[in-house]
Every structure is written in C-alpha cells, then in structure tokens.
Scaffold this active site. Structure first.
Site, PDB file in Angstrom:
ATOM      1  CE  LYS A 130      -4.059   1.864   2.460  1.00 12.69           C
ATOM      2  NZ  LYS A 130      -4.868   1.750   3.690  1.00 12.69           N
ATOM      3  CB  SER A 170      -8.271   1.133   5.467  1.00  6.76           C
ATOM      4  OG  SER A 170      -8.943   2.363   5.474  1.00  6.76           O
ATOM      5  CB  SER A 177      -8.003   3.850   2.525  1.00  6.12           C
ATOM      6  OG  SER A 177      -7.147   3.147   3.422  1.00  6.12           O
TER       7      SER A 177
END
Lengths: 504, 511
Positions: free
Chosen positions: B88, B187, B163
């Site tokens: 990420k 997330s 996210s």
C-alpha cells in the site's frame, strides 16, 4: 501605536504600582542526542547536517522519548522542590511555522513532568541580604524548533526579507521549560529578584550538570512576564511577555523597563495590551511583537505517537540521591572554606562567580586571589561588554595559572593584570600572553644592574641618603628602576642590588 | 510452469516451489509483472483494475534474483522468500515513490524504508510496487485517490473498498498473492470483504507504524492481506513484532498466528465461544449480506463452537466518536505538508510569503475529503470545543473498549458482517460522505479499542453475486484466535464451494 517618549523613573513607577512578575525559562539540555531521535545535539555543525526523518518530521517518522532527557527533567524538578508526576503525557502544540518540521511542537500541556515547587533566592537590600521564596508552577519537557535565517531584511527579522534559510539541526533538541508562579516582592526589589532567580536557576542547572546553561549560546532563554497593579490592589493587571531576554543583566533591565513603560501607559490612561514584546539589548527598551488579531489557539491534544511517561517511584528516589548540594547550603559551606566575610561572599554571589571561584581554587589558586580577578578586571570587562563573567573568554584554569605565575615570581600584580587583560582580549592562554607581550619579571642581574646603575646615576641625592643609612629612600630608586623596565623588574632583587651597591 | 498457473498459486506454494527449485523467484516475479501489465491497465485504453500507482519491475526482479542467488548459495530461505507482494502506497520505501494517494506527495521519494518494508525485504519478499488508496487512507472506496479510483475485479463498475482498495484488488485480480494494507477504521477489512479476500487488522501496536504515513496515529495499524488464511498468517508473522522506533509498538511475543491457522484448518472449533454482536446487524444491512453472515454463524456452530448473542451497547456511538478522534489527529498529522521541505510546492514565484505558499500548496495539494477532515479536526480541537468533541469522543472510546472487555469475559471471539453492504457502484456515494462513513460501522469499534480483527470471505450475496465478509474480532494480542476461526471457516466453505470463492469471480479480462 503611539510611542511613549517620556517614562517615569523606576522609583516613581513603583510609588504608584506594584509589579507582578512571572518568569519562563527554557533550558536546552546537554544530552548527546535529541529529544525524540538519535541525532547529535552538538553545537556549530554545518546547517542541516544533524537531521533524520524524525527530527525533519518526514511522513511516516515517529518519535521515541530520550530517557536521559526525562531523567534530567526529573532531576531539575526535584532540585526545584517540585512534585514529580506519576504519569504524564506529551501533547501536541499545533501552529504553522516553517522552522517547525511537523507544524506542531511536541510539548507537555496539562500534565507536566514536574510541578508545584519552589526555590529560594537572595538579594541585597539596604537592610542586608534578604531571601525570597519563588514558587515554581511547573517544569515540562518539549522539543526545540529549527532556526530561520531571514535574508535581505534590514534587521534579520522576517519583515522585509527576500527569502529565508532554514536549519533544522536545532529541531528536536530537548528543552525544559520552567515556569514560576506569580512573583510578588517589594516593588523596589522586583528587577533584582528577577535577576537573582535566573542566576540561581542557572547555578542550579549547572550544578546538576544537565546543561551548560550558556545564555549567549541560547542554551538558557528567559521570557519575562510583567504586569502592574495599583499599589495595594489584589487583582493582577494585564501582563506582557518580553521574549528572549538572554543575559542576567538584561533580565534586570528588561523588567525595570517594562515596569516604567507600563506605568507610563497606565498613567496616561492607555490599557496594557496582552502581547509578546521584543527586548533590545542596545537601547534597553522593549517593543511590541506582532499584534495578533485573536488569541493563538494551539489546539493542544495528547500526542498519540508517544506513550505516557510514568517514572517509577524508586527511580525518582534514586535520582533524588544524585542531586547536588542545594546552592544556598553550598554557598555557606564555601564561604566557611574560603574564609570570606558575608560581604565578600555576597559580592561573589552577586557576580555569579561562586562556581568560577570554586573551580579556580580547585585549579590551584588561593581564595583571595581567585576572588580578586573574577570580581575585579574580569567583572569590569564583562560589564563593559554586557556579557556574563563566564562569557568573556577567560577560564578558571587561566586565572589559577596567573596566580601560580605570581606565586612563582614570574609575574607581579601589575604584570599579572596585563596578562589577564591579554587573555580577555583573546590573545591566548596566560603563558602565551606572557610570551607574546614579553611580560615576565626581569630578575636577571646583568639587565637589572644596568637599570639600577642608571637610576643611581640619575638620582645622586637619593643615593647619598641611602649611603647615609636612610633605607626609606630605597623606594624611590626602586620606583625609577621599575619605570625604566616597564614594571617588569623583580622588585625584591632590585632592592637587593641597590643595597649591595650603596652599602659597600 | 506457465505464468497464469503461477499467478493462481498461494504464497505458501510459491515459496515452496522457489525453495525446491521447481521455479525461480525471478520467474514468479515476471509472471506477476506480466499479469499486472495485462490487467491493471488495458491496452485498448479501457478501464483496468488500476490497483497499482507505481510498478517497480526492475527493483522487483533484482530482489527476486537476490533470493535465487541466496538459494543457489545454499542459504536457508524464509517461508515467504521469493513471493511477490503489493505494498500500500502509504508505507515508505527508499527505492520507490510514496504518495499516500495524494497530489501533495506526488513524486516524493522517501529517504528511508518503513520498518514493515525492511522486514519484508529481509524476509525475501519481492515488492512489485505500490498500490492505490484513498488519499492519506481516508475513504472506503479508493475514489478519494488523487490518481483515479481502483476498480473491483468482481465488477469493474464497482468500488474495491477503501482505503486499501488497491491492495485488495491486486489480490483479487491475481496480480499479487500477498499485500500489505493499513487499517484505521476498516481499510484492510472492508476491501477484503468486498473483494472476496482475507484481511487482518492486527492488535494496535502489533506491527510497527514507523514509516506508515499517519492518518490517525492512535488508530492506524498495518496488516497482512492475502487470498487465503494461511498466507495471511505467514505474512503476519513476517511483519509483526516490537520495533524500538515505534513507541506504541507492543514489546511482547507475537501470537502464534501461523500455528493457529494450521490448527484451525482441521475444522474443529469445539470449546470456542463465539459472540454475535447484537448491535451490528438489522436495519441498513443488505439482506444478502445478512443471509451469508447467518449461515457463517451456523457453520461456526457446526464446527463445534458455542455461539451466543452478545450486546455491546456503546458500539452505536463508535462511529460519531471515531469521526471526531480521527479528524482531530488528521488535522495535526497533515499539518507537515506545507511545501517547505518536500512534496508539492505551489505559488513560489519569488513574490509570495512562506505563509502564502503554504496556503496555496495545501489548497491545491489536498483533495476534498482530506480538507473536510482537516477542517472537522481543527474545529473539534479548538479551544472551547475540545471538551465537547474530542474529550467526549475519548470517553466514548473508553466505553467501547469496556464493551469489548466485558464481551471477551463471556466469549473468545465476536463476529458480525464486515460491511453492511457488498461493493457499491463507483460514484454512488462520493457526494454523500455520511453514507460512505457508514460502511465502516462494524469495523470501527476495533480501531477505537485497539483489538485484533479480520475479514474472511463467507460467500456471495444473492441479489448481486458479490462477496460478503465475515468479521471476526478478538481481544488485544488475541490475533491467533482470528486465524483459528478463519481457517476453520475457510476449509469448510472451500469444500462446500468446490474451490476458493475467487474461482467464482467473472472472467472479465481478455487474454
């Protein structure tokens, strides 16, 4: 804002108003690494050479508390008779400024590590020395900011600058902020008490060994809060905060000035504005800082990247055991050891020279000699330069060396004074000054003989008196020889040579 | 072995193949890079998955070659050595840009690796690149990314969650067998649920945050993502552990997550006490989600668990409390993006003051959601409002933690659906922040309390055929319980389905 051109005298001001003071002193700790990272704290490195992701506030970086800084904070708190928090948190103080890498400062807000203490300070009065107890509100830990250098403006301030340079070497250096409770003392003594407090604090910090507390290097910075209230009133007036008053003498002067300025304003019916003020060393005045439209809101909240500091009680007690002798007790002990009168000791204390005299004696000087130099020519020089006596370039070892040279007969008092002046002028160590200036006493008989013969020839009547047994006249001849040798002659040997020549 | 075959393998299998020499780490990496090239953006200009913001092909192949060299030299390889991973883009990497999905950090190359990145490299994992996310990890759809949304591999017109939508979508589209996510309010778990993958939010402090660009420091937690439970556990054990650079990291042994995953795969949950959270279900929950969730609860009973209903009365206040605490921390954490030291700088033409440049940069560099939360947080922390907002929210946080503590006196784990709905269409909630926030109703309590939680696939909703997640919550440092439950459910469901859930995903890609 109208400038007040005529101020009342200090005496006139305190005739009508009682000052209330509050001192906020920042001390840069002498830890080898920063508050929240492993970067060096050494002074004088190339700009931005001592930085890492954490003290630059790079995205993703995190702080880790410096244990030594916490230890220093606790020791300072204990030395100021504070209570040490069992559990306290860091907080973020949020505001934008380019020298703040994260645009928040990690500080402590409502949970300081140390709180509710006191320290005693002594000031001279016409009625002799008086002791005042200064309440300590709190001592808390925080990180320093970086430094901005504004280029192109006239005064080095941001106004008018074409651009600014930023150095983050200082960012993250551990600071302890020590805040007093309101200080209310006899008005006439207020400036002296303020100075005595900062002096005392500096002595304490140095005795603890947590910082060199050199004000000229910014290692100790003082903000003086002053307000006035009508004589005898109970509620406080509006205060101003004069920032960065960075010498002992300036503390006294700045407080004096603010009392006079505020008295003038109040006399003329002008309200005091709660503001920060700049201190100007050269003019001895304060001027208003940036006027803020509204009160600064720092939006403090607990720093979520750090866990609370919870010093174990046995650790605190262990640290209490490392505290140095309290300055007052130490002064009594040293006075006895040195054989000084109260007056002599007070002079040493007032000059801020206790530690210096002690170190000088430790380096081999006698007490009277040590005191003489520090309180004499060194203090005068410091006064002329507007600096502290430890800030004028001479060390205890230097003074002790001068005393040793006197003891060995290499220097007399007059030459020694010149040597000290040479050291103060930056000409090097005492030995280097002696060599460079050629100041050693001349005790070589050949050289002295010539001078003695010259003096006898020049003053035949005096010589005749001596031949006639009037030994009191020898002094005149010695004086002439000393003059001829620029004061460098060994007076004892000169006397012997004169007597030798005129008694045969 | 053909490239498509390699991309369908589990991480554990790939590591075994590399270790035995049946294939090489370079070959495995190349297969995945090819897959990325094929599906992440499409050649005809049509919409790809867009899971990656940056593909580091060269660095990945070099890291893979290093693993192969170690093997050739006879060195013992770690259990995931040579396996590709998607990281990420909120975790700093010294050899790749790190943007946090924000314009304000576009092109920024950190001078340092996050502790997680270092751990991954040390274990021989091959970082393929950086995955897409909502800006500064703020969002539930990846639509708040400054660099365009990621699409759900199950249906390219739908969101992949957020996210961490990029990481989850990379897994679900077989671009990587492993991924790292970060979870501030869901997330990791919500994207896992809506993409039919596995995501674990470890106990707060279980994985170092050093190098994780902060959203909300007291809530953020990095964690492992994969397509199956064992792979997730293996990755968990690589990244977990105490880090002296993170003061909030826990200095205690990492729970035996791999052992728990292996034991759980036996399918025996006897003795396990499971609590169904009464407050997380009912109105506002999609029927298909509820149906799959109730079946999963029944399955837990069949596997031997004792299932009871548990009440957590303060969970209903968790969402509003979260939306005060999070923005407060965000407003402070995002203050450093001021154009002075790194990242975007706007308006610096020599005539403007630093303050003006800061203002212009922040105005241009932050997206709407970041600005919204900065404003909310600034307000909540303001003098005069602090007690009513931030202070009250912290009290609710304590009450939520007490609800968990009370519940975990009765049961070993709690369960709920991971999300109220399946993946919604792109654009559906972009103009309705409140609707977007409600996606995280079930996941937020664990962030407030700091306990471990996970999402495991539990089927497809009848009405739309999209994945549903089973949310399992365990106490602080009870991460191993998640894996035991997840593995037991997984083996039963995979048997029932005749293969992993992702096998049922539509084959949308062209060859």
């Amino acid at each position: 804002m109208p400038t007040i051109t005529t101020l009342p005298s200090f005496d006139a001001a305190i005739n009508r108003f009682d000052p209330v003071m509050g001192m906020e002193v920042h001390v840069e700790l002498g830890t080898t690494t920063k508050m929240f990272c492993g970067c060096s704290t050494e002074f004088g490195a190339e700009p931005n050479a001592q930085v890492c992701p954490t003290c630059l506030g790079l995205p993703g970086s995190l702080p880790v508390v410096n244990r030594v800084a916490v230890e220093s904070a606790i020791r300072i708190g204990l030395a100021l008779n504070c209570r040490i928090a069992e559990h306290c948190r860091f907080a973020r103080k949020n505001y934008f400024y380019p020298d703040m890498p994260k645009n928040f400062q990690v500080s402590q807000y409502d949970e300081p590590i140390a709180f509710d203490g006191w320290t005693d300070v002594t000031v001279d009065t016409d009625d002799g020395a008086r002791v005042f107890r200064i309440g300590i509100e709190r001592a808390h830990m925080e990180e320093d900011t970086g430094k901005s250098l504004h280029v192109g403006g006239a005064t080095g301030r941001i106004h008018g600058a074409s651009h600014s340079l930023l150095d983050y070497n200082r960012a993250g250096i551990p600071l302890i902020e020590i805040v007093t409770k309101p200080i209310e003392v006899p008005p006439a003594l207020a400036p002296a008490v303020a100075r005595a407090y900062v002096t005392e604090l500096r002595e304490l910090i140095r005795a603890l060994g947590v910082s060199e507390a050199r004000m000229e290097l910014g290692q100790m910075r003082c903000d003086a809060n002053v307000s006035l209230k009508p004589t005898g009133a109970s509620s406080f007036g509006t205060r101003t905060e004069t920032k960065n008053v960075n010498s002992l003498r300036s503390v006294e002067r700045a407080v004096t000035y603010e009392i006079r300025r505020q008295a003038a304003a109040l006399d003329s019916g002008t309200a005091i504005v709660q503001e920060t003020r700049h201190w100007h060393e050269d003019t001895g005045e304060t001027t208003a800082g940036r006027v803020k439209e509204e009160a600064e809101d720092y939006r403090y909240f607990p720093e979520p990247d750090l866990v609370p500091v919870a010093p174990a009680r046995d650790w605190v007690e262990q640290l209490r055991g490392t505290l140095p002798e309290p300055p007052a007790a130490r002064r009594s002990r040293l006075q006895a050891e040195w054989g000084f009168t109260d007056l002599e000791m007070r002079d040493v204390v007032n000059a801020g020279a206790v530690g210096l005299v002690e170190e000088t004696i430790a380096a081999g000087a006698d007490a009277a000699g040590a005191k003489k130099w520090w309180l004499g020519v060194v203090a005068r020089t410091a006064n002329e330069r507007g600096a502290g006596i430890d800030e004028v370039g001479i060390t205890p070892a230097d003074v002790a060396r001068v005393q040793t040279l006197i003891g060995e007969g290499t220097l007399n008092d007059k030459l020694a004074r010149q040597v000290v002046e040479g050291v103060l002028a930056g000409e090097g160590s005492p030995d280097e000054v002696v060599t460079a200036r050629g100041l050693a006493i001349v005790s070589d008989d050949a050289a002295l003989g010539t001078a003695v013969d010259g003096a006898i020839a020049a003053m035949p009547d005096v010589a005749e008196k001596i031949r006639g047994g009037n030994m009191g006249a020898v002094g005149a001849l010695i004086g002439a020889v000393m003059k001829a040798t620029g004061g460098q002659a060994d007076a004892k040997r000169v006397r012997e040579l004169i007597v030798e020549r005129l008694s045969g | 072995m053909s490239a498509p075959e390699l991309t369908r393998r589990t991480a554990a299998e790939l590591a075994a193949l590399v270790a035995s020499g049946e294939t090489s780490a370079v070959e495995v990496t190349r297969a995945h890079l090819d897959r990325v090239a094929a599906v992440d953006t499409t050649a005809d200009g049509g919409p790809g998955v867009h899971a990656f913001l940056h593909v580091a092909a060269e660095e990945a192949l070099a890291a893979a070659a290093e693993v192969d060299a170690q093997r050739a030299a006879g060195e013992r390889l770690g259990p995931l050595a040579g396996v590709p991973l998607a990281l990420k883009d909120v975790i700093t990497t010294a050899d790749m840009p790190t943007t946090a999905g924000s314009r304000i950090l576009e092109g920024w190359r950190p001078p340092y690796d996050a502790t997680v990145a270092r751990a991954l490299r040390a274990a021989g994992l091959v970082i393929l690149g950086k995955t897409n996310l909502d800006e500064f990890a703020m969002g539930s759809s990846t639509e708040n990314s400054a660099f365009g949304p990621t699409r759900n591999p199950w249906d390219l017109t739908r969101i992949p969650g957020g996210s961490g939508g990029g990481s989850a979508a990379a897994l679900a589209s077989f671009q990587a067998p492993l991924a790292i996510g970060t979870d501030t309010g869901g997330s990791i778990r919500q994207p896992a649920a809506v993409t039919g993958t596995v995501g674990v939010k470890p106990t707060y402090g279980g994985v170092s945050r050093y190098g994780l660009i902060a959203c909300a420091s007291s809530l953020d937690q990095a964690g492992p993502c994969a397509r199956n439970v064992l792979d997730t556990a293996l990755l968990h054990s690589v990244i977990a552990g105490h880090d002296p650079l993170d003061s909030t990291s826990i200095d205690q042994p990492v729970p035996d997550v791999v052992g728990a995953a292996r034991r759980g795969a036996d399918g025996d949950l006897s003795g396990l006490r499971v609590g169904v959270v009464k407050e997380l279900g009912g109105e506002g929950y999609q029927p298909g989600v509820e149906a799959r969730f109730h079946e999963a609860v029944e399955l837990l009973g069949k596997l031997g668990a004792d299932v009871v209903e548990v009440s957590c009365p303060h969970f209903e206040y968790a969402l509003p409390a979260y939306y005060l605490i999070l923005p407060s921390e965000v407003s402070s954490n995002l203050a450093r993006f001021d154009a002075m030291r790194y990242g975007l700088r706007v308006g610096d033409d020599g005539t403007r003051s630093a303050e003006e440049v800061m203002t212009m940069t922040r105005g241009a560099g932050f997206g709407a959601e970041a600005k919204r939360r900065i404003i909310l947080g600034t307000y909540a922390l303001s003098s005069g409002y602090y007690d009513a907002y931030y202070g009250q929210a912290q009290k609710v946080r304590t009450l939520v933690a007490r609800d968990f503590a009370a519940a975990f006196e009765q049961v070993d784990v709690l369960v709920s659906p991971t999300t109220p709905t399946t993946a919604f269409p792109l654009g559906e909630k972009v103009d309705d922040p409140l609707a977007m926030y409600k996606n995280d109703l079930c996941t937020i309590p664990s962030n407030l309390a700091g306990n471990a939680s996970a999402s495991f696939p539990c089927g497809l909703a009848d009405e739309d055929g999209l994945p549903v997640g089973l949310h399992v919550m365990a106490p602080v440092l009870g991460d191993d319980r998640l894996y035991r439950v997840g593995a037991a459910v997984e083996q039963a469901l995979v048997a029932e389905w005749g293969g992993p859930l992702l096998d049922q995903a539509p084959a949308w890609e062209t060859s």
